[in-house]
Write a protein that holds these residues in place. Sequence first.
Motif, short mmCIF file in Angstrom:
data_model
loop_
_atom_site.label_atom_id
_atom_site.label_comp_id
_atom_site.label_asym_id
_atom_site.label_seq_id
_atom_site.Cartn_x
_atom_site.Cartn_y
_atom_site.Cartn_z
N LEU A 172 2.10 8.98 0.36
CA LEU A 172 3.25 8.41 1.04
C LEU A 172 4.49 8.36 0.17
O LEU A 172 5.49 7.77 0.57
CB LEU A 172 2.91 6.98 1.53
CG LEU A 172 1.76 6.87 2.53
CD1 LEU A 172 1.49 5.41 2.87
CD2 LEU A 172 2.07 7.66 3.80
N GLN A 173 4.43 8.98 -0.99
CA GLN A 173 5.59 9.01 -1.88
C GLN A 173 6.62 10.02 -1.38
O GLN A 173 6.28 10.98 -0.68
CB GLN A 173 5.16 9.36 -3.30
CG GLN A 173 4.20 8.37 -3.92
CD GLN A 173 4.79 6.99 -4.03
OE1 GLN A 173 5.97 6.83 -4.36
NE2 GLN A 173 4.00 5.97 -3.74
N PRO A 174 7.90 9.81 -1.69
CA PRO A 174 8.94 10.78 -1.26
C PRO A 174 8.70 12.15 -1.86
O PRO A 174 8.24 12.31 -2.99
CB PRO A 174 10.24 10.16 -1.78
CG PRO A 174 9.93 8.72 -1.99
CD PRO A 174 8.49 8.66 -2.37
N ARG A 175 8.99 13.18 -1.11
CA ARG A 175 8.81 14.55 -1.56
C ARG A 175 9.98 14.98 -2.44
O ARG A 175 11.10 14.47 -2.31
CB ARG A 175 8.68 15.49 -0.37
CG ARG A 175 7.47 15.20 0.51
CD ARG A 175 7.41 16.18 1.67
NE ARG A 175 8.62 16.10 2.49
CZ ARG A 175 8.88 16.92 3.51
NH1 ARG A 175 8.03 17.89 3.81
NH2 ARG A 175 9.99 16.78 4.21
N TYR B 182 0.82 -1.21 0.00
CA TYR B 182 0.00 0.00 0.00
C TYR B 182 0.86 1.26 0.00
O TYR B 182 0.50 2.26 -0.63
CB TYR B 182 -0.93 -0.02 1.22
CG TYR B 182 -1.72 1.26 1.39
CD1 TYR B 182 -2.82 1.54 0.57
CD2 TYR B 182 -1.35 2.19 2.35
CE1 TYR B 182 -3.54 2.71 0.72
CE2 TYR B 182 -2.07 3.37 2.50
CZ TYR B 182 -3.16 3.63 1.68
OH TYR B 182 -3.86 4.80 1.83
N ASN B 183 1.99 1.20 0.69
CA ASN B 183 2.86 2.38 0.76
C ASN B 183 3.41 2.78 -0.60
O ASN B 183 3.70 3.95 -0.85
CB ASN B 183 4.01 2.13 1.73
CG ASN B 183 3.51 1.94 3.15
OD1 ASN B 183 2.41 2.36 3.48
ND2 ASN B 183 4.31 1.30 4.00
N THR B 184 3.58 1.81 -1.48
CA THR B 184 4.10 2.11 -2.81
C THR B 184 3.03 2.67 -3.75
O THR B 184 3.38 3.29 -4.76
CB THR B 184 4.72 0.86 -3.44
OG1 THR B 184 3.68 -0.14 -3.61
CG2 THR B 184 5.81 0.30 -2.54
N GLN B 185 1.76 2.43 -3.46
CA GLN B 185 0.68 2.88 -4.32
C GLN B 185 0.03 4.18 -3.87
O GLN B 185 -0.54 4.90 -4.69
CB GLN B 185 -0.41 1.79 -4.41
CG GLN B 185 0.11 0.43 -4.86
CD GLN B 185 0.70 0.45 -6.25
OE1 GLN B 185 0.25 1.23 -7.09
NE2 GLN B 185 1.68 -0.41 -6.50
N CYS B 186 0.11 4.48 -2.60
CA CYS B 186 -0.53 5.69 -2.09
C CYS B 186 0.27 6.92 -2.48
O CYS B 186 1.46 7.02 -2.18
CB CYS B 186 -0.66 5.61 -0.57
SG CYS B 186 -1.48 7.06 0.16
#
Length: 234
Positions: free
Chosen positions: A159-162, A152-156
């Motif tokens: 939650l992506q790096p700024r 989920y962290n990779t798709q949201c």
Amino acid sequence: MAGRCIGVLLRRSCSGTAASVTPPAKPGFWERMKEKKMVVWTKSLLRDYKEACKDIVVGAKDRPGKAALYLSLLAGVGVCSSRAPSEDSFHCSLLEASASLLLLSPWTRSGTSDGHVQRLMELSNEGRLRHLDLLVVSLVYEAPYDPECDLYNTQCPHLQPRMVDFPRRVLDIGFLGQWWLLRNKMKDFDINEEEFRHLPPGMRSITHNDLHSQENERLYESKYKPILMSEDPL
């Protein structure tokens, strides 16, 4: 009667032949317009290129210094873009650096070089290395996850790096066929800094003159020369 039948047959055969051979259809109105538009567009494009080339030639004659500067900049960009290293070259350089360190014992390797290469190898095995081609330079940066990871962290998107954190994730910079950070880290990779940590500061570094054999031999032979006393009165 026979002549009339033959005449009828001839008329029928001629009419059938004429019916079978149909003249080619004329192109429609829109087809002719398309052809004319294409011709007009091509002529206008060539005319624009011709005028642009004339302006370039006239400007180069009026300001040769500015034209030479622009040409040199374009040539420099072309050379840099042609020699921008690819992702495969980074992996090859990383494997060569790892192989060079493996030939040395752990007590001889540089801790800085070994730590940097081990971290890059770990990220490569985890699939977290990314390559970015910027035409003139190439960047290798760290990604938080493997591209095939479906968590989920990779798709949201939240939650992506700024983007403001991107400079801290850059691992190496490729320019003119070299990966400069890796090259800098591999400098003196066969010297263990920990062995010289307890020495005085003046003895921790070695200059070129210290390693010059002729200078060392001259100093070694000077101790066998006789001492010359000056004759000046006291």
